[in-house]
Design a protein around this motif. Sequence first.
Motif, PDB file in Angstrom:
ATOM      1  N   GLY A 102      28.220  48.011  36.388  1.00  0.00           N
ATOM      2  CA  GLY A 102      27.787  46.942  37.600  1.00  0.00           C
ATOM      3  C   GLY A 102      28.195  45.640  37.600  1.00  0.00           C
ATOM      4  N   PHE A 103      29.049  45.064  36.323  1.00  0.00           N
ATOM      5  CA  PHE A 103      30.400  44.320  35.857  1.00  0.00           C
ATOM      6  C   PHE A 103      31.537  44.817  37.198  1.00  0.00           C
ATOM      7  CE2 PHE A 103      27.536  43.433  32.381  1.00  0.00           C
ATOM      8  CZ  PHE A 103      27.204  42.270  32.416  1.00  0.00           C
ATOM      9  N   ASN A 104      32.500  45.818  36.562  1.00  0.00           N
ATOM     10  CA  ASN A 104      33.613  46.531  37.455  1.00  0.00           C
ATOM     11  C   ASN A 104      33.449  46.186  38.937  1.00  0.00           C
ATOM     12  OD1 ASN A 104      34.414  47.081  35.225  1.00  0.00           O
ATOM     13  ND2 ASN A 104      33.726  49.030  34.908  1.00  0.00           N
ATOM     14  N   LEU A 105      32.011  46.570  39.552  1.00  0.00           N
ATOM     15  CA  LEU A 105      32.114  46.311  40.787  1.00  0.00           C
ATOM     16  C   LEU A 105      32.362  45.364  41.542  1.00  0.00           C
ATOM     17  CD1 LEU A 105      29.376  49.647  41.198  1.00  0.00           C
ATOM     18  CD2 LEU A 105      31.522  50.084  41.997  1.00  0.00           C
ATOM     19  N   ALA A 106      30.559  44.033  40.948  1.00  0.00           N
ATOM     20  CA  ALA A 106      30.991  43.337  40.790  1.00  0.00           C
ATOM     21  C   ALA A 106      32.417  42.182  40.963  1.00  0.00           C
ATOM     22  CB  ALA A 106      30.217  42.482  40.641  1.00  0.00           C
ATOM     23  N   PHE A 107      32.658  42.677  40.313  1.00  0.00           N
ATOM     24  CA  PHE A 107      34.719  41.875  39.861  1.00  0.00           C
ATOM     25  C   PHE A 107      35.426  41.938  41.181  1.00  0.00           C
ATOM     26  CE2 PHE A 107      33.449  41.182  34.778  1.00  0.00           C
ATOM     27  CZ  PHE A 107      32.146  39.944  35.527  1.00  0.00           C
ATOM     28  N   LEU A 108      35.812  43.524  41.471  1.00  0.00           N
ATOM     29  CA  LEU A 108      36.635  44.112  42.183  1.00  0.00           C
ATOM     30  C   LEU A 108      35.576  43.661  43.307  1.00  0.00           C
ATOM     31  CD1 LEU A 108      36.677  47.567  40.427  1.00  0.00           C
ATOM     32  CD2 LEU A 108      38.978  46.302  40.803  1.00  0.00           C
ATOM     33  N   ALA A 109      34.709  43.694  43.831  1.00  0.00           N
ATOM     34  CA  ALA A 109      34.426  43.994  45.616  1.00  0.00           C
ATOM     35  C   ALA A 109      34.377  42.012  45.381  1.00  0.00           C
ATOM     36  CB  ALA A 109      32.340  44.126  45.084  1.00  0.00           C
ATOM     37  N   LEU A 110      33.779  41.165  44.298  1.00  0.00           N
ATOM     38  CA  LEU A 110      34.229  39.725  44.760  1.00  0.00           C
ATOM     39  C   LEU A 110      35.160  38.779  44.398  1.00  0.00           C
ATOM     40  CD1 LEU A 110      30.940  38.952  43.014  1.00  0.00           C
ATOM     41  CD2 LEU A 110      30.825  38.630  45.131  1.00  0.00           C
ATOM     42  N   PHE A 111      36.549  39.425  44.525  1.00  0.00           N
ATOM     43  CA  PHE A 111      36.939  38.398  43.163  1.00  0.00           C
ATOM     44  C   PHE A 111      39.026  39.245  43.576  1.00  0.00           C
ATOM     45  CE2 PHE A 111      33.572  37.118  40.167  1.00  0.00           C
ATOM     46  CZ  PHE A 111      32.987  36.163  41.006  1.00  0.00           C
ATOM     47  N   ASP A 112      39.760  38.300  44.077  1.00  0.00           N
ATOM     48  CA  ASP A 112      40.917  38.734  44.510  1.00  0.00           C
ATOM     49  C   ASP A 112      41.602  38.136  42.576  1.00  0.00           C
ATOM     50  OD1 ASP A 112      41.071  39.499  46.517  1.00  0.00           O
ATOM     51  OD2 ASP A 112      40.772  38.093  47.480  1.00  0.00           O
ATOM     52  N   ALA A 113      42.879  39.314  42.306  1.00  0.00           N
ATOM     53  CA  ALA A 113      43.837  38.670  41.057  1.00  0.00           C
ATOM     54  C   ALA A 113      43.779  37.830  41.155  1.00  0.00           C
ATOM     55  CB  ALA A 113      44.581  39.948  41.444  1.00  0.00           C
ATOM     56  N   GLY A 114      43.662  36.955  39.954  1.00  0.00           N
ATOM     57  CA  GLY A 114      43.798  35.364  39.685  1.00  0.00           C
ATOM     58  C   GLY A 114      43.130  34.392  40.291  1.00  0.00           C
ATOM     59  N   ASP A 115      41.548  34.940  40.663  1.00  0.00           N
ATOM     60  CA  ASP A 115      40.491  34.365  40.717  1.00  0.00           C
ATOM     61  C   ASP A 115      40.096  33.750  39.195  1.00  0.00           C
ATOM     62  OD1 ASP A 115      40.620  33.750  43.376  1.00  0.00           O
ATOM     63  OD2 ASP A 115      39.039  35.520  43.812  1.00  0.00           O
ATOM     64  N   ALA A 116      39.416  32.112  39.578  1.00  0.00           N
ATOM     65  CA  ALA A 116      39.141  31.357  37.636  1.00  0.00           C
ATOM     66  C   ALA A 116      37.400  31.989  38.233  1.00  0.00           C
ATOM     67  CB  ALA A 116      39.237  30.085  37.904  1.00  0.00           C
ATOM     68  N   VAL A 117      36.893  32.425  36.372  1.00  0.00           N
ATOM     69  CA  VAL A 117      35.291  33.660  36.686  1.00  0.00           C
ATOM     70  C   VAL A 117      35.259  32.435  34.815  1.00  0.00           C
ATOM     71  CG1 VAL A 117      34.143  34.785  36.782  1.00  0.00           C
ATOM     72  CG2 VAL A 117      35.683  35.402  37.653  1.00  0.00           C
ATOM     73  N   ALA A 118      33.768  31.870  35.542  1.00  0.00           N
ATOM     74  CA  ALA A 118      33.113  30.990  34.021  1.00  0.00           C
ATOM     75  C   ALA A 118      32.770  31.921  33.339  1.00  0.00           C
ATOM     76  CB  ALA A 118      32.928  29.769  34.430  1.00  0.00           C
ATOM     77  N   GLU A 163      40.579  22.655  32.765  1.00  0.00           N
ATOM     78  CA  GLU A 163      41.649  23.803  33.062  1.00  0.00           C
ATOM     79  C   GLU A 163      42.167  23.817  34.660  1.00  0.00           C
ATOM     80  OE1 GLU A 163      42.107  26.107  31.020  1.00  0.00           O
ATOM     81  OE2 GLU A 163      40.742  25.623  29.843  1.00  0.00           O
ATOM     82  N   GLY A 164      41.967  22.191  35.664  1.00  0.00           N
ATOM     83  CA  GLY A 164      43.033  22.792  36.280  1.00  0.00           C
ATOM     84  C   GLY A 164      42.576  23.439  37.742  1.00  0.00           C
ATOM     85  N   VAL A 165      41.933  23.896  37.614  1.00  0.00           N
ATOM     86  CA  VAL A 165      41.319  25.454  38.976  1.00  0.00           C
ATOM     87  C   VAL A 165      39.749  25.241  39.791  1.00  0.00           C
ATOM     88  CG1 VAL A 165      41.956  26.703  36.862  1.00  0.00           C
ATOM     89  CG2 VAL A 165      39.601  25.814  37.055  1.00  0.00           C
ATOM     90  N   ARG A 166      39.723  25.629  40.904  1.00  0.00           N
ATOM     91  CA  ARG A 166      38.510  26.182  41.351  1.00  0.00           C
ATOM     92  C   ARG A 166      37.831  27.176  41.036  1.00  0.00           C
ATOM     93  NH1 ARG A 166      36.661  21.410  41.531  1.00  0.00           N
ATOM     94  NH2 ARG A 166      34.910  22.174  42.759  1.00  0.00           N
ATOM     95  N   LEU A 167      36.740  27.086  40.392  1.00  0.00           N
ATOM     96  CA  LEU A 167      35.903  28.297  40.299  1.00  0.00           C
ATOM     97  C   LEU A 167      35.612  29.321  41.316  1.00  0.00           C
ATOM     98  CD1 LEU A 167      33.693  27.282  37.296  1.00  0.00           C
ATOM     99  CD2 LEU A 167      35.664  28.980  36.919  1.00  0.00           C
ATOM    100  N   LYS A 168      35.673  30.594  41.401  1.00  0.00           N
ATOM    101  CA  LYS A 168      35.001  31.550  42.397  1.00  0.00           C
ATOM    102  C   LYS A 168      34.127  31.835  41.855  1.00  0.00           C
ATOM    103  CE  LYS A 168      38.818  31.101  45.123  1.00  0.00           C
ATOM    104  NZ  LYS A 168      39.358  32.103  45.880  1.00  0.00           N
ATOM    105  N   GLY A 169      33.703  32.293  40.480  1.00  0.00           N
ATOM    106  CA  GLY A 169      32.656  32.932  39.972  1.00  0.00           C
ATOM    107  C   GLY A 169      31.873  32.098  38.761  1.00  0.00           C
ATOM    108  N   VAL A 170      30.528  32.112  38.846  1.00  0.00           N
ATOM    109  CA  VAL A 170      29.982  31.832  36.971  1.00  0.00           C
ATOM    110  C   VAL A 170      29.226  32.868  37.137  1.00  0.00           C
ATOM    111  CG1 VAL A 170      28.256  30.428  36.167  1.00  0.00           C
ATOM    112  CG2 VAL A 170      30.460  29.404  37.632  1.00  0.00           C
ATOM    113  N   LEU A 171      29.045  33.509  35.697  1.00  0.00           N
ATOM    114  CA  LEU A 171      28.475  34.615  34.635  1.00  0.00           C
ATOM    115  C   LEU A 171      27.809  34.245  33.897  1.00  0.00           C
ATOM    116  CD1 LEU A 171      27.683  37.548  34.514  1.00  0.00           C
ATOM    117  CD2 LEU A 171      30.102  37.758  33.306  1.00  0.00           C
ATOM    118  N   LEU A 172      26.133  33.719  34.182  1.00  0.00           N
ATOM    119  CA  LEU A 172      25.271  33.151  33.359  1.00  0.00           C
ATOM    120  C   LEU A 172      24.554  34.321  32.441  1.00  0.00           C
ATOM    121  CD1 LEU A 172      23.842  29.955  33.498  1.00  0.00           C
ATOM    122  CD2 LEU A 172      22.148  31.852  33.602  1.00  0.00           C
ATOM    123  N   ALA A 173      24.047  34.156  31.707  1.00  0.00           N
ATOM    124  CA  ALA A 173      23.503  36.036  30.702  1.00  0.00           C
ATOM    125  C   ALA A 173      22.192  34.968  30.692  1.00  0.00           C
ATOM    126  CB  ALA A 173      24.491  36.576  29.530  1.00  0.00           C
TER     127      ALA A 173
END
Length: 389
Positions: A102-118, A163-173
């Motif tokens: 599920g994590f693999n699929l989500a990250f691949l579907a939602l983000f591009d290389a270089g995107d920032a995820v918290a 970090e000088g970035v704009r987040l594309k994703g946040v992962l909260l557990a």
Amino acid sequence: MVSLSRRSAVEPFHAMDLLAEATRRRNAGRPVISMAVGQPGHPAPQAALAAAREALGHGRIGYTDALGLAELRAKLADYYRRRHGVAVDPARVVVTTGSSAGFNLAFLALFDAGDAVAIARPGYPAYRAILSALGLKVIEVPVNAETHFTLTPESLEAAQAREGVRLKGVLLASPANPTGTVTGRAQLKAVYDYCQGQGITLISDEIYHGLTYAGEEATALEIGDEAIVINSFSKYYCMTGWRIGWMVVPDHIVRPLECLAQSLYISAPELSQIAAIAALGAEQELEHYKASCRRNRDFLMARLPELDLPLLSPMDGAFYAYVDVTRYTNDSMAFARRMLAEIDVAATPGMDFDPLDGHGALRISYAGTYAEMVEATDRMAAWLPEIAI
């Protein structure tokens, strides 16, 4: 092909190395107690085992639709109606080969290389490893008592500025690994609303749902339809080796996920899907397992501080105690290896979960039996005074 630099960025998960060493010692006749890996000590529900046996008797186990069996998807939609009072269209449910897929699929579907995820620090190390392997920028956000051991809009805003970035994703557990943190509905809503306002995708890891002992167990689906929810049959349902999980996603990414799943996995194992359908009706049996976890939790909450192993976070959910070992070491990896070698008790070094401050922490899993908790802490009580620094 993944580059050498990309491969080297994926660090080992020492809990699995310790589990392998514990297995070798056990096979050699050592009386090992493993508190290193979050694997329930209870077998899969009887109904799930019976359904699997019946399916094997028919002898026809094969591929399913990439999104999963229609019956399982409908049952999972009903799960949210029963447990959370939320209406979920089964078409939004994606059955996966465990939550890891599920994590693999989500990250691949939602983000591009270089995107920032918290992600939270401390947090589950596989998040960091998968994100790094996919070429994404991991932004680790420290969580502590001030943030109630979870992510907040303020901590996310501060991390972006730092970090000088704009987040594309946040992962909260929630409940979280290793801290046991349960993020209540109000705090979860605050993070969801912040992400919506910033154009950030929120991924809610809910794989320990069902194992909450204090606080408010809320799903992100109670708050809005734009979150990505990932869950699994591994923990509450005691089905780690069956490798079966699920996602609930917005309508617009169902098709992209289906295409990715077809290419990467074909489908989740049909036998596991059949067993999972039956498991969803086994709550009465599973609540007995939860009660055993609660008993273990209550015992360790009292016992660990007596051993000069104070808790670093509340044990509100999941089945972990995250403890301070600085009374005994400033190297949690060496400490964990020595404890296994000298008293046959395995636990996970905090360095797995927190590369900056985890040298002084240890994660202890209480997913096993009460007798194991007592025996392990008795051994530790006799051993720890010998190594105090």
